[in-house]
Scaffold this motif. Structure first.
Motif, short mmCIF file in Angstrom:
data_model
loop_
_atom_site.label_atom_id
_atom_site.label_comp_id
_atom_site.label_asym_id
_atom_site.label_seq_id
_atom_site.Cartn_x
_atom_site.Cartn_y
_atom_site.Cartn_z
N SER A 7 61.35 0.74 -16.32
CA SER A 7 62.78 0.34 -15.68
C SER A 7 63.86 0.78 -16.60
CB SER A 7 62.82 -1.11 -15.24
OG SER A 7 62.55 -2.10 -16.39
N ILE A 8 63.68 0.98 -18.06
CA ILE A 8 64.46 0.98 -18.89
C ILE A 8 64.84 2.45 -19.25
CG2 ILE A 8 65.13 0.47 -21.33
CD1 ILE A 8 65.00 -2.28 -19.71
N VAL A 9 63.85 3.25 -19.61
CA VAL A 9 64.08 4.62 -20.06
C VAL A 9 63.11 5.48 -19.57
CG1 VAL A 9 62.32 4.40 -21.82
CG2 VAL A 9 64.29 5.84 -22.21
N LYS A 10 63.43 6.72 -19.36
CA LYS A 10 62.47 7.84 -18.72
C LYS A 10 62.62 8.89 -19.87
CE LYS A 10 62.44 11.11 -14.85
NZ LYS A 10 63.07 11.62 -13.60
N LEU A 11 61.33 9.45 -20.18
CA LEU A 11 61.33 10.49 -21.01
C LEU A 11 60.60 11.72 -20.27
CD1 LEU A 11 59.63 8.61 -24.11
CD2 LEU A 11 61.89 8.79 -23.70
N ASP A 12 61.52 12.87 -20.17
CA ASP A 12 61.30 14.03 -19.42
C ASP A 12 61.11 15.06 -20.57
OD1 ASP A 12 60.97 16.20 -17.46
OD2 ASP A 12 62.81 15.79 -16.72
N TYR A 13 60.10 15.50 -20.68
CA TYR A 13 59.97 16.69 -21.57
C TYR A 13 59.46 18.37 -21.18
CZ TYR A 13 57.63 19.06 -26.00
OH TYR A 13 57.39 19.60 -26.92
N ASN A 14 60.25 19.10 -21.78
CA ASN A 14 59.98 20.37 -21.39
C ASN A 14 59.15 21.32 -22.50
OD1 ASN A 14 60.01 23.40 -20.96
ND2 ASN A 14 61.98 23.19 -19.96
N PRO A 15 58.09 21.49 -22.57
CA PRO A 15 57.35 21.88 -23.77
C PRO A 15 57.62 23.31 -24.05
CG PRO A 15 55.85 21.23 -22.14
CD PRO A 15 56.91 21.10 -21.63
N ALA A 16 58.41 24.15 -22.92
CA ALA A 16 58.73 25.57 -23.25
C ALA A 16 59.72 25.52 -24.15
CB ALA A 16 58.94 26.22 -21.83
N THR A 17 60.85 24.71 -24.01
CA THR A 17 62.19 24.65 -24.89
C THR A 17 61.89 23.49 -25.93
OG1 THR A 17 63.17 22.77 -23.39
CG2 THR A 17 63.47 25.23 -22.97
N ASP A 18 60.75 22.84 -26.07
CA ASP A 18 60.73 21.67 -26.75
C ASP A 18 61.86 20.74 -27.02
OD1 ASP A 18 59.52 20.12 -28.93
OD2 ASP A 18 60.52 20.93 -30.42
N LEU A 20 63.29 17.06 -25.38
CA LEU A 20 63.03 16.02 -24.64
C LEU A 20 64.29 15.30 -24.15
CD1 LEU A 20 60.93 13.72 -23.75
CD2 LEU A 20 61.73 12.36 -25.91
N ILE A 21 64.37 15.12 -22.86
CA ILE A 21 65.81 14.60 -22.23
C ILE A 21 65.44 13.06 -21.83
CG2 ILE A 21 67.06 14.50 -20.10
CD1 ILE A 21 66.39 17.57 -19.88
N VAL A 22 66.11 12.35 -22.38
CA VAL A 22 66.04 10.90 -22.29
C VAL A 22 67.31 10.24 -21.53
CG1 VAL A 22 65.83 8.78 -23.53
CG2 VAL A 22 64.95 10.78 -24.75
N ALA A 23 66.94 9.54 -20.44
CA ALA A 23 68.09 8.64 -19.54
C ALA A 23 68.40 7.64 -20.34
CB ALA A 23 67.58 8.69 -18.25
N TYR A 24 69.33 7.53 -21.06
CA TYR A 24 69.80 6.38 -22.04
C TYR A 24 70.02 5.27 -21.03
CZ TYR A 24 71.86 4.29 -26.34
OH TYR A 24 71.86 3.41 -27.27
N PRO A 25 69.44 4.01 -21.40
CA PRO A 25 69.11 2.97 -20.68
C PRO A 25 70.87 2.24 -20.43
CG PRO A 25 68.19 2.46 -22.89
CD PRO A 25 68.67 3.97 -22.79
N ASP A 26 70.90 1.30 -19.63
CA ASP A 26 72.01 0.39 -19.34
C ASP A 26 71.82 -0.50 -20.61
OD1 ASP A 26 73.08 1.93 -17.21
OD2 ASP A 26 72.12 0.59 -15.75
N LEU A 27 73.08 -0.99 -21.10
CA LEU A 27 72.80 -1.87 -22.07
C LEU A 27 73.55 -3.27 -21.61
CD1 LEU A 27 74.22 0.18 -25.31
CD2 LEU A 27 71.81 -0.36 -24.56
N HIS A 28 72.44 -4.09 -21.36
CA HIS A 28 72.66 -5.52 -20.95
C HIS A 28 72.11 -6.54 -21.81
CE1 HIS A 28 74.23 -4.05 -17.23
NE2 HIS A 28 73.14 -3.45 -16.86
N GLY A 29 72.60 -7.41 -22.12
CA GLY A 29 72.12 -8.46 -23.20
C GLY A 29 70.61 -9.09 -23.00
N TYR A 30 70.35 -9.12 -21.64
CA TYR A 30 69.00 -9.90 -21.41
C TYR A 30 67.93 -8.88 -21.61
CZ TYR A 30 69.77 -7.56 -16.70
OH TYR A 30 69.98 -6.62 -15.92
N LEU A 31 68.41 -7.36 -21.42
CA LEU A 31 67.56 -6.39 -21.75
C LEU A 31 67.17 -6.01 -23.32
CD1 LEU A 31 68.48 -4.02 -18.88
CD2 LEU A 31 66.58 -5.32 -18.83
N LEU A 32 68.04 -6.44 -24.39
CA LEU A 32 67.94 -5.78 -25.34
C LEU A 32 66.49 -5.78 -26.15
CD1 LEU A 32 71.26 -7.19 -27.13
CD2 LEU A 32 70.69 -4.85 -26.03
#
Length: 142
Positions: A7-18, A20-32
């Motif tokens: 629910s925080i982050v998604k790591l999507d990797y393309n081995p052909a290009t090396d 890694l696309i990371v959907a940066y998480p929302d920053l809320h205090g309770y999630l730190l």
């Protein structure tokens, strides 16, 4: 291919290009604590797959933490990636001007406070960011 997703982050990797696309998480205090745990997973994944190029997608990131907490997460992330073999980190800018202003300050702080072993750049266009990530690091004089 999705290497990890919660629910925080998604790591999507393309081995052909090396890249890694990371959907940066929302920053809320309770999630730190969960965000830090997800950063640890990100760093472990980068290390396990020996990923050299990372794209942080901050276009939809929502920030509701203090500037200090936001900076702490940025330093934590940069420090974790500095312990990997990442060579380039591209960041897609937020569509929110307030978030972007804070992020640029955090990036400057990270670059001044840490001796980063990788190149770090901000982009407003995903295609430009990917093109920069794919550029040969050995011949780059950025």
């Amino acid at each position: 291919m999705i290497l990890f997703e919660n629910s925080i982050v998604k790591l999507d990797y393309n081995p052909a290009t090396d890249i890694l696309i990371v959907a940066y998480p929302d920053l809320h205090g309770y999630l730190l604590p969960e965000i830090k745990y997800s950063v640890d997973i990100l760093a472990d994944t980068v290390r396990s797959y020996d990923i050299k190029k990372v794209l942080l997608d901050s276009t939809r990131t929502v920030v509701s933490v203090t500037p200090e907490e936001s900076r702490e997460i940025s330093v934590y992330l940069a420090s974790a990636l500095a312990k990997t073999r990442v060579q380039r980190l591209a960041r897609l800018q937020s569509l929110d001007a307030n978030v972007e202003t804070r992020a640029k300050g955090n990036m400057q702080h990270v670059q001044e406070a840490l001796s980063l072993p990788f190149l770090l750049r901000n982009f407003s266009d995903k295609a430009e960011a990917i093109a920069w990530l794919q550029h040969d690091v050995l011949t780059d004089q950025v």
